[in-house]
Design an enzyme around this catalytic site. Structure first.
Site, PDB file in Angstrom:
ATOM      1  N   GLY A   1      32.527  38.614  82.238  1.00  0.00           N
ATOM      2  CA  GLY A   1      33.790  37.742  81.701  1.00  0.00           C
ATOM      3  C   GLY A   1      34.638  38.401  80.967  1.00  0.00           C
ATOM      4  O   GLY A   1      35.020  39.373  81.038  1.00  0.00           O
TER       5      GLY A   1
ATOM      6  N   HIS B   1      38.845  34.646  73.015  1.00  0.00           N
ATOM      7  CA  HIS B   1      39.686  35.964  72.953  1.00  0.00           C
ATOM      8  C   HIS B   1      41.082  34.925  73.507  1.00  0.00           C
ATOM      9  O   HIS B   1      42.243  35.297  72.749  1.00  0.00           O
ATOM     10  CB  HIS B   1      40.201  36.230  75.076  1.00  0.00           C
ATOM     11  CG  HIS B   1      38.568  37.627  74.802  1.00  0.00           C
ATOM     12  ND1 HIS B   1      39.336  38.222  73.653  1.00  0.00           N
ATOM     13  CD2 HIS B   1      37.846  37.949  75.532  1.00  0.00           C
ATOM     14  CE1 HIS B   1      37.915  39.297  74.017  1.00  0.00           C
ATOM     15  NE2 HIS B   1      36.757  39.064  74.519  1.00  0.00           N
TER      16      HIS B   1
ATOM     17  N   CYS C   1      31.414  43.192  74.566  1.00  0.00           N
ATOM     18  CA  CYS C   1      32.895  42.800  74.688  1.00  0.00           C
ATOM     19  C   CYS C   1      33.512  43.644  75.739  1.00  0.00           C
ATOM     20  O   CYS C   1      33.421  45.228  74.946  1.00  0.00           O
ATOM     21  CB  CYS C   1      33.567  42.406  73.799  1.00  0.00           C
ATOM     22  SG  CYS C   1      35.782  41.950  73.985  1.00  0.00           S
ATOM     23  N   LEU C   2      34.897  43.615  77.659  1.00  0.00           N
ATOM     24  CA  LEU C   2      35.347  44.964  77.451  1.00  0.00           C
ATOM     25  C   LEU C   2      36.050  45.880  76.373  1.00  0.00           C
ATOM     26  O   LEU C   2      36.714  46.255  77.248  1.00  0.00           O
ATOM     27  CB  LEU C   2      35.783  44.901  78.654  1.00  0.00           C
ATOM     28  CG  LEU C   2      34.435  44.412  79.786  1.00  0.00           C
ATOM     29  CD1 LEU C   2      35.307  43.503  81.161  1.00  0.00           C
ATOM     30  CD2 LEU C   2      33.416  44.917  80.159  1.00  0.00           C
TER      31      LEU C   2
ATOM     32  N   GLN D   1      42.760  40.563  77.713  1.00  0.00           N
ATOM     33  CA  GLN D   1      42.352  41.300  77.593  1.00  0.00           C
ATOM     34  C   GLN D   1      42.856  42.327  78.794  1.00  0.00           C
ATOM     35  O   GLN D   1      42.805  43.724  78.294  1.00  0.00           O
ATOM     36  CB  GLN D   1      40.980  41.544  77.732  1.00  0.00           C
ATOM     37  CG  GLN D   1      39.762  41.222  76.292  1.00  0.00           C
ATOM     38  CD  GLN D   1      38.570  40.721  77.419  1.00  0.00           C
ATOM     39  OE1 GLN D   1      38.057  39.732  77.894  1.00  0.00           O
ATOM     40  NE2 GLN D   1      37.546  41.475  77.249  1.00  0.00           N
TER      41      GLN D   1
ATOM     42  N   HIS E   1      33.092  32.469  74.532  1.00  0.00           N
ATOM     43  CA  HIS E   1      33.711  33.981  73.516  1.00  0.00           C
ATOM     44  C   HIS E   1      34.691  34.596  74.813  1.00  0.00           C
ATOM     45  O   HIS E   1      35.926  34.236  73.796  1.00  0.00           O
ATOM     46  CB  HIS E   1      32.170  35.041  74.650  1.00  0.00           C
ATOM     47  CG  HIS E   1      32.911  36.427  74.932  1.00  0.00           C
ATOM     48  ND1 HIS E   1      32.062  37.428  73.677  1.00  0.00           N
ATOM     49  CD2 HIS E   1      34.228  36.947  75.153  1.00  0.00           C
ATOM     50  CE1 HIS E   1      32.807  38.929  73.930  1.00  0.00           C
ATOM     51  NE2 HIS E   1      33.581  38.807  74.185  1.00  0.00           N
ATOM     52  N   GLU E   2      35.003  33.766  75.623  1.00  0.00           N
ATOM     53  CA  GLU E   2      36.168  33.824  76.414  1.00  0.00           C
ATOM     54  C   GLU E   2      37.287  32.886  76.324  1.00  0.00           C
ATOM     55  O   GLU E   2      38.385  32.799  76.141  1.00  0.00           O
ATOM     56  CB  GLU E   2      36.435  33.946  78.312  1.00  0.00           C
ATOM     57  CG  GLU E   2      35.234  34.890  78.679  1.00  0.00           C
ATOM     58  CD  GLU E   2      35.248  35.867  78.359  1.00  0.00           C
ATOM     59  OE1 GLU E   2      36.660  37.008  77.924  1.00  0.00           O
ATOM     60  OE2 GLU E   2      34.007  37.295  78.728  1.00  0.00           O
TER      61      GLU E   2
HETATM   62 NI    NI Z   1      35.680  40.113  75.083  1.00  0.00          NI
END
Ligand code: NI
Length: 186
Positions: free
Chosen positions: A46, A145, A99-100, A51, A141-142
């Site tokens: 995701g 963000h 998380c990236l 991000q 989660h997204e």
């Molecule tokens: Ni994340």
């Protein structure tokens, strides 16, 4: 398509509320394609626009094809613009997240078992998706963000947050035995 630069947890843009997308069409489609490519190249499942430093309300998601052979939502790319949570299950499940934007860190987070989300596609057409299990976790989660919330905010206690050394992740990839943690970065 192009790979965009992912920004990291100390960047203040990850803590801001993203704005609704107003322009739909080819430019938005191109951005979503870049986000999918960026997510895949980083081994994520995701990626939200903040991000890559864009404070716009959209995210992409894609579960690996082999994640759950019976799940028709595996291996399918999702692009959700201006997503809104319509309904969530009463029951919550605790599961692992990464998380990236917070590389090497993983934690346990409680999330609803399923979620119904309404959104627009890149052309402004309304879509409505019921996501369950890992896909529900990724969607939530997204959406966090987009509101400046990171998964570490939702980890109940320090013992539910841990770090995996990058060399261990690399070793896993080389032997093709990806850990859950590698697969669940979002
Ligand atoms: Ni994340």
């Amino acid at each position: 398509m192009a790979i965009r630069q992912i920004i990291y947890a100390n960047d203040p843009r990850l803590r801001q509320k993203a704005k609704r997308v107003k322009q739909f069409g080819p430019a938005l489609k191109a951005l979503a394609d870049d986000m999918l490519e960026t997510m895949r190249s980083a081994h994520g499942i995701g990626l939200a626009a903040p991000q890559i430093g864009l404070l716009q309300r959209l995210f992409v998601a894609e579960l690996p094809e082999d994640e759950d052979a019976d799940d028709p939502q595996s291996g399918k790319p999702f692009v959700l613009v201006n997503p809104e949570i319509v309904k969530t299950s009463q029951t919550e499940v605790e599961g692992e997240e990464g998380c990236l934007s917070i590389p090497t860190w993983y934690g346990l987070v409680w999330r609803p078992e399923w979620v119904v989300v309404k959104a627009k596609d890149v052309n402004g057409k309304s879509i409505r998706i019921k996501a369950e299990g890992l896909l529900a976790r990724v969607f939530l989660h997204e959406i966090d963000h987009l509101n400046g919330v990171l998964f570490i905010d939702r980890v109940e206690s320090p013992d539910k947050l841990w770090q995996v050394k990058p060399e261990d992740l690399e070793a896993d990839r080389e032997t093709q035995v990806e850990t859950e943690a590698v697969a669940e970065m979002a």
